[in-house]
Design a protein around this motif. Structure first.
Motif, short mmCIF file in Angstrom:
data_model
loop_
_atom_site.label_atom_id
_atom_site.label_comp_id
_atom_site.label_asym_id
_atom_site.label_seq_id
_atom_site.Cartn_x
_atom_site.Cartn_y
_atom_site.Cartn_z
N MET A 265 -32.15 -18.17 77.30
CA MET A 265 -33.38 -17.99 78.04
C MET A 265 -34.34 -17.15 77.21
N LEU A 266 -35.60 -17.13 77.63
CA LEU A 266 -36.62 -16.43 76.85
C LEU A 266 -36.26 -14.97 76.62
N ASN A 267 -35.78 -14.28 77.64
CA ASN A 267 -35.46 -12.87 77.47
C ASN A 267 -34.36 -12.67 76.44
N ASP A 268 -33.31 -13.50 76.50
CA ASP A 268 -32.22 -13.40 75.52
C ASP A 268 -32.74 -13.68 74.11
N LEU A 269 -33.69 -14.57 74.02
CA LEU A 269 -34.28 -14.91 72.72
C LEU A 269 -35.02 -13.70 72.14
N LEU A 270 -35.77 -13.02 73.01
CA LEU A 270 -36.55 -11.86 72.56
C LEU A 270 -35.66 -10.68 72.23
N VAL A 271 -34.55 -10.55 72.96
CA VAL A 271 -33.57 -9.50 72.63
C VAL A 271 -32.95 -9.78 71.27
N LEU A 272 -32.60 -11.04 71.02
CA LEU A 272 -31.98 -11.41 69.75
C LEU A 272 -32.91 -11.11 68.58
N PHE A 273 -34.19 -11.34 68.77
CA PHE A 273 -35.18 -11.09 67.71
C PHE A 273 -35.10 -9.65 67.21
N GLN A 274 -34.74 -8.71 68.10
CA GLN A 274 -34.73 -7.29 67.75
C GLN A 274 -33.77 -6.96 66.61
N GLY A 275 -32.68 -7.72 66.51
CA GLY A 275 -31.66 -7.40 65.52
C GLY A 275 -31.76 -8.17 64.22
N LEU A 276 -32.76 -9.02 64.11
CA LEU A 276 -32.92 -9.79 62.87
C LEU A 276 -33.36 -8.89 61.74
N ASP A 277 -32.97 -9.26 60.53
CA ASP A 277 -33.44 -8.52 59.35
C ASP A 277 -34.97 -8.46 59.38
N ILE A 278 -35.53 -7.37 58.89
CA ILE A 278 -36.98 -7.20 58.91
C ILE A 278 -37.69 -8.32 58.17
N ALA A 279 -37.08 -8.81 57.09
CA ALA A 279 -37.69 -9.91 56.34
C ALA A 279 -37.76 -11.18 57.19
N ILE A 280 -36.71 -11.42 57.98
CA ILE A 280 -36.70 -12.58 58.86
C ILE A 280 -37.73 -12.40 59.97
N GLN A 281 -37.77 -11.20 60.54
CA GLN A 281 -38.77 -10.92 61.57
C GLN A 281 -40.18 -11.16 61.05
N ASN A 282 -40.45 -10.63 59.87
CA ASN A 282 -41.80 -10.76 59.30
C ASN A 282 -42.18 -12.22 59.07
N LYS A 283 -41.22 -13.00 58.60
CA LYS A 283 -41.47 -14.42 58.36
C LYS A 283 -41.82 -15.12 59.67
N ILE A 284 -41.03 -14.84 60.71
CA ILE A 284 -41.26 -15.48 62.02
C ILE A 284 -42.62 -15.07 62.58
#
Length: 400
Positions: A265-284
């Protein structure tokens, strides 16, 4: 101050509206409208836009039941368009998380498909970048504050034709029921799904346990065929849990992230985003409209996601969308306030509906065009009907 409302029949509700000078030329139509749309939403939800005085409640001249019909239709059309726009963001976020994470961590063939379940492939959020989602990313030993990927799962199932390898033991519930527990590997057919492999603990009530299983109680490293037994799986990984819960995943031995991501679900997706490597976050973020090279972009992205989640929940419960205000828990990002000329109600909190949409418009895939056209059409109709005050009150309500 609390309020109390006594039950009123539809006929009584219509009498109340007539007493407030509402013009009703089609009473059967209004009865049908209230029956289908709910009086609280369709009438109470909009009446302040049409009132000339609030104490006592009296409508402006020439306000009719048709005005309620038109504004309710507008609200539902806006909700439909908004859902479609939010869906585009959600689908894109799923796609980009799956792709960018897999490109970095799942690029070593099928053997690396389940890397998304490995907490070591993530970066635990630290104090300075915490927000309303990070608390639920990973707290060891606390399922309520740990993402689904990193905790064990439970599901009822029927084993049809499975070869089990592992140990067998018994357990007792507080009310004295006895269960036989098969802990290990299961290879075969579960719930009429395709042949697959699972690892976990399958618990069977003693009264349903055949003798060929109960006689092996206490045994280690046994191998036994199991057929047509109902029970409950415990301690399943998220991937094995999904293989049972979602038939379209049941054919994957090691379902990859780009398949499993659709279960979130959207909330789980947004929670998962928190733990991604900063480089992955920045790309997204950059691909979705937030330039990661600019200071404060991550905070703006998260703030937009908070509003996205709230609006998504509002839509899911079919509430009047034009009455939406951001919750008190959401602190509006100061960069958004200055860049978009926003006017929070107090202490940089509580935005009206349309100002919240201006924040979502920061996403590349989000567009206000259809919503703006619907509002413009409603506005022009009121202008033709010389109902200028209705336009003024509606625009004030939505913050436009």
């Amino acid at each position: 101050m609390t309020r109390e409302k006594a039950f009123k029949t539809i006929e009584e509700q219509i009498l109340i509206q007539r007493g407030r000078n509402l013009k009703i030329t089609d009473e059967p139509g209004m009865v049908s409208f209230i029956q289908q749309k709910n009086y609280f939403n369709s009438i109470n939800g909009f009446e302040t836009i049409f009132l000339e005085t609030s104490n006592p409640k009296k409508y402006m001249k020439r306000v009719s039941f048709k005005d309620f019909e038109r504004i309710y239709t507008l609200d539902r059309n806006i909700a439909k368009y908004l859902f479609q726009e939010i869906e585009k963001i959600e689908v894109e976020l799923k796609s980009r998380i799956a792709y960018e994470f897999s490109k970095v961590h799942c690029n070593n063939g099928i053997a690396s498909n389940l890397k998304y379940l490995d907490i070591n492939c993530y970066v635990l959020p630290i104090a300075h970048n915490r927000n309303s989602f990070t608390e639920y990313f990973y707290t060891h030993g606390d399922n309520k504050k740990t993402h689904s990927f990193f905790r064990v799962h439970t599901i009822s199932a029927k084993i049809k034709d499975v070869m089990f390898t592992g140990k067998i033991s018994t357990s007792h519930t507080r009310n004295g029921d006895v269960y036989y527990n098969l802990e290990g590997d299961f290879d075969g057919i579960v719930d009429d799904l395709k042949i697959n492999q699972y690892r976990g603990r399958f618990s069977i009530k003693a009264s349903n346990t055949p003798s060929n299983i109960s006689s092996l109680n206490g045994s280690m490293n046994v191998t036994i065929q199991i057929n047509n037994i109902e029970g409950r799986f415990f301690e399943l990984s998220y991937s094995d849990f999904c293989k049972i819960k979602y038939p379209y995943i049941s054919s994957y031995k090691n379902p990859p992230l780009w398949v499993i991501i659709d279960t979130l679900m959207l909330n789980d997706l947004l929670v998962l985003f928190q733990g991604l490597d900063i480089a992955i976050q920045n790309k997204i973020m950059s691909e979705m409209g937030f330039d990661s090279s600019i200071s404060g972009s991550r905070e703006k992205f998260i703030n937009a996601c908070e509003i996205l989640r709230e609006l998504r929940n509002q839509l899911a419960h079919f509430g009047l969308i034009t009455r939406y205000r951001t919750g008190n828990s959401i602190l509006i990002n100061r960069l958004f306030i200055s860049d978009l000329l926003l006017t929070p109600k107090r202490n940089n909190r509580v935005l009206k509906f349309y100002q919240g949409l201006k924040i979502l418009n920061s996403f590349n895939r989000f567009s206000l065009k259809r919503i703006d056209r619907a509002i413009q059409s409603y506005y022009l109709k009121n202008m033709l009907l010389l109902k200028f005050d209705i336009n003024k009150n509606f625009f004030n309500r939505i913050g436009k």
